[in-house]
Design a protein around this motif. Structure first.
Motif, mmCIF file in Angstrom:
data_model
loop_
_atom_site.group_PDB
_atom_site.id
_atom_site.type_symbol
_atom_site.label_atom_id
_atom_site.label_comp_id
_atom_site.label_asym_id
_atom_site.label_seq_id
_atom_site.Cartn_x
_atom_site.Cartn_y
_atom_site.Cartn_z
ATOM 1 N N SER A 61 0.815 -1.208 0.000
ATOM 2 C CA SER A 61 0.000 0.000 0.000
ATOM 3 C C SER A 61 0.852 1.263 0.000
ATOM 4 C CB SER A 61 -0.913 -0.006 1.225
ATOM 5 O OG SER A 61 -0.130 0.044 2.391
ATOM 6 N N LEU A 62 0.161 2.360 -0.060
ATOM 7 C CA LEU A 62 0.791 3.668 -0.007
ATOM 8 C C LEU A 62 1.537 3.854 1.310
ATOM 9 C CD1 LEU A 62 0.888 6.231 -1.752
ATOM 10 C CD2 LEU A 62 -1.124 7.031 -0.531
ATOM 11 N N GLU A 63 0.995 3.334 2.384
ATOM 12 C CA GLU A 63 1.630 3.442 3.694
ATOM 13 C C GLU A 63 2.979 2.739 3.729
ATOM 14 O OE1 GLU A 63 -1.545 2.378 3.270
ATOM 15 O OE2 GLU A 63 -2.728 3.988 4.163
ATOM 16 N N VAL A 64 3.076 1.614 3.030
ATOM 17 C CA VAL A 64 4.340 0.874 2.970
ATOM 18 C C VAL A 64 5.404 1.716 2.281
ATOM 19 C CG1 VAL A 64 5.475 -1.159 2.011
ATOM 20 C CG2 VAL A 64 3.210 -1.374 2.991
ATOM 21 N N SER A 126 1.228 4.086 16.128
ATOM 22 C CA SER A 126 0.226 3.019 16.009
ATOM 23 C C SER A 126 -0.918 3.186 17.007
ATOM 24 C CB SER A 126 0.885 1.648 16.173
ATOM 25 O OG SER A 126 1.363 1.497 17.484
ATOM 26 N N PHE A 127 -0.767 4.094 17.963
ATOM 27 C CA PHE A 127 -1.841 4.363 18.922
ATOM 28 C C PHE A 127 -2.739 5.518 18.466
ATOM 29 C CE2 PHE A 127 1.644 2.529 21.457
ATOM 30 C CZ PHE A 127 1.006 1.353 21.818
ATOM 31 N N SER A 128 -2.474 5.982 17.251
ATOM 32 C CA SER A 128 -3.287 7.061 16.686
ATOM 33 C C SER A 128 -4.669 6.538 16.288
ATOM 34 C CB SER A 128 -2.573 7.621 15.457
ATOM 35 O OG SER A 128 -3.405 8.507 14.763
ATOM 36 N N ASN A 129 -5.601 7.445 16.141
ATOM 37 C CA ASN A 129 -6.946 7.066 15.705
ATOM 38 C C ASN A 129 -7.019 6.854 14.194
ATOM 39 O OD1 ASN A 129 -8.006 7.130 18.285
ATOM 40 N ND2 ASN A 129 -8.495 9.307 18.159
ATOM 41 N N ALA A 130 -6.075 7.442 13.457
ATOM 42 C CA ALA A 130 -6.092 7.326 12.000
ATOM 43 C C ALA A 130 -5.371 6.036 11.577
ATOM 44 C CB ALA A 130 -5.413 8.529 11.368
ATOM 45 N N LEU A 131 -6.056 5.217 10.804
ATOM 46 C CA LEU A 131 -5.491 3.936 10.366
ATOM 47 C C LEU A 131 -4.219 4.136 9.545
ATOM 48 C CD1 LEU A 131 -5.671 0.864 10.150
ATOM 49 C CD2 LEU A 131 -7.067 1.190 8.088
ATOM 50 N N THR A 132 -4.188 5.161 8.707
ATOM 51 C CA THR A 132 -3.012 5.424 7.877
ATOM 52 C C THR A 132 -1.794 5.702 8.746
ATOM 53 O OG1 THR A 132 -4.422 6.318 6.142
ATOM 54 C CG2 THR A 132 -2.100 6.891 6.047
ATOM 55 N N LEU A 133 -1.952 6.530 9.772
ATOM 56 C CA LEU A 133 -0.839 6.820 10.681
ATOM 57 C C LEU A 133 -0.418 5.579 11.456
ATOM 58 C CD1 LEU A 133 -1.652 10.357 12.124
ATOM 59 C CD2 LEU A 133 0.133 9.711 10.499
ATOM 60 N N GLN A 134 -1.380 4.751 11.847
ATOM 61 C CA GLN A 134 -1.051 3.515 12.546
ATOM 62 C C GLN A 134 -0.151 2.634 11.680
ATOM 63 O OE1 GLN A 134 -4.716 1.578 13.514
ATOM 64 N NE2 GLN A 134 -5.328 3.112 15.027
ATOM 65 N N LEU A 135 -0.532 2.457 10.423
ATOM 66 C CA LEU A 135 0.239 1.593 9.527
ATOM 67 C C LEU A 135 1.612 2.186 9.223
ATOM 68 C CD1 LEU A 135 -2.573 0.480 7.054
ATOM 69 C CD2 LEU A 135 -1.507 -0.845 8.885
ATOM 70 N N GLY A 137 3.357 4.158 11.104
ATOM 71 C CA GLY A 137 4.157 4.008 12.320
ATOM 72 C C GLY A 137 4.664 2.593 12.516
ATOM 73 N N GLN A 138 3.791 1.615 12.328
ATOM 74 C CA GLN A 138 4.200 0.217 12.508
ATOM 75 C C GLN A 138 5.212 -0.200 11.447
ATOM 76 O OE1 GLN A 138 0.432 -1.787 12.420
ATOM 77 N NE2 GLN A 138 -0.138 -1.108 14.469
ATOM 78 N N TYR A 139 4.926 0.125 10.191
ATOM 79 C CA TYR A 139 5.842 -0.254 9.106
ATOM 80 C C TYR A 139 7.189 0.441 9.252
ATOM 81 C CZ TYR A 139 1.728 -2.211 6.713
ATOM 82 O OH TYR A 139 0.609 -2.932 6.369
ATOM 83 N N SER A 140 7.173 1.718 9.627
ATOM 84 C CA SER A 140 8.430 2.450 9.796
ATOM 85 C C SER A 140 9.268 1.861 10.924
ATOM 86 C CB SER A 140 8.163 3.932 10.074
ATOM 87 O OG SER A 140 7.575 4.553 8.971
ATOM 88 N N ALA A 141 8.627 1.526 12.024
ATOM 89 C CA ALA A 141 9.357 0.938 13.157
ATOM 90 C C ALA A 141 10.006 -0.378 12.751
ATOM 91 C CB ALA A 141 8.416 0.733 14.335
ATOM 92 N N ILE A 142 9.266 -1.205 12.045
ATOM 93 C CA ILE A 142 9.812 -2.495 11.593
ATOM 94 C C ILE A 142 10.965 -2.282 10.625
ATOM 95 C CG2 ILE A 142 9.282 -4.577 10.255
ATOM 96 C CD1 ILE A 142 6.403 -4.362 11.447
ATOM 97 N N LEU A 143 10.798 -1.368 9.678
ATOM 98 C CA LEU A 143 11.852 -1.122 8.698
ATOM 99 C C LEU A 143 13.101 -0.511 9.336
ATOM 100 C CD1 LEU A 143 9.702 0.052 5.702
ATOM 101 C CD2 LEU A 143 11.443 -1.735 5.613
#
Length: 175
Positions: A61-64, A126-135, A137-143
Motif C-alpha cells: 500500500s501507499l503506507e508501505v 500506532s496508537f493514533s486514531n487514523a489507520l493510515t498513521l497507525q500503519l 508508524g508500525q511499518y516504519s518501526a519495523i523497517l
C-alpha cells in the motif's frame, strides 16, 4: 485509480532516493564500490520487508512506500556513519579487525540507541486514531529495526568485501 498513481509515484521516489544515496556515497568516498555497498545496505531491509509482506499476504500500500522512504533516509545516515568510521580507521593504517572494532565501539552504540528511539517513536503512531498513521508508524518501526540489523550484521561484510578495492584508491591518494 488515484491511490494507484500515488503508489507509482512513491515507488519511483523510493528507487530514485536509493540511487541518489548510493551515488552520494560513491562521491563522498570517491569510490565506485561504495555505490554498490550503499545500494545493498539501503535495499536489503526493503527487500526483506517486501518478502515478509508477500509471505503474510499483506497488500503493498501507499503506507508501505511512505514507511520505506522514511526508513531509507534514516538508514542511510547510519550507513554513512559506519562506513566513515571504518574507512577513516583504515586510512590511518589500522587493520581490518581493528577498524571494525572501532566502528562497533564508537559507531554502533549511538546508532543502536538512535534507531531504537526512532523505532519506538514511530511505533507510538500506532496508537493514533487514523489507520493510515497507525500503519505508517508500525511499518516504519519495523523497517528501522531491519535497517539496524543490516547495519550491524551485513554492512561490515560489505565493507570488508570492498576493502581491497578501496585500499588501492587510498594508496593512490596518498602518493
Amino acid at each position: 485509480m488515484v491511490k494507484m498513481k500515488n503508489s507509482q509515484v512513491l515507488l519511483f521516489t523510493v528507487l530514485t532516493a536509493v540511487l541518489i544515496i548510493a551515488s552520494a556515497m560513491g562521491f563522498i568516498f570517491r569510490n565506485v564500490y561504495m555505490v554498490v555497498v550503499a545500494f545493498f545496505a539501503s535495499t536489503i531491509p526493503m527487500a526483506w520487508f517486501s518478502f515478509a509482506m508477500y509471505i503474510l499476504h499483506l497488500s503493498f500500500s501507499l503506507e508501505v512506500l511512505i514507511a520505506m522512504i522514511i526508513s531509507l533516509g534514516l538508514a542511510s545516515d547510519a550507513t554513512i556513519h559506519f562506513a566513515y568510521k571504518y574507512w577513516r580507521a583504515r586510512y590511518f593504517g589500522r587493520s581490518k579487525k581493528h577498524s571494525l572494532e572501532i566502528v562497533f565501539f564508537y559507531g554502533a552504540v549511538p546508532v543502536i540507541i538512535g534507531s531504537l528511539v526512532l523505532a519506538v517513536t514511530f511505533y507510538g503512531l500506532s496508537f493514533s486514531n487514523a489507520l493510515t498513521l497507525q500503519l505508517i508508524g508500525q511499518y516504519s518501526a519495523i523497517l528501522i529495526l531491519m535497517s539496524l540489523a543490516v547495519d550491524l550484521f551485513i554492512l561490515p561484510i560489505l565493507l570488508l568485501a570492498s576493502d581491497k578495492y578501496f585500499q588501492q584508491s587510498i594508496s593512490n591518494m596518498k602518493e
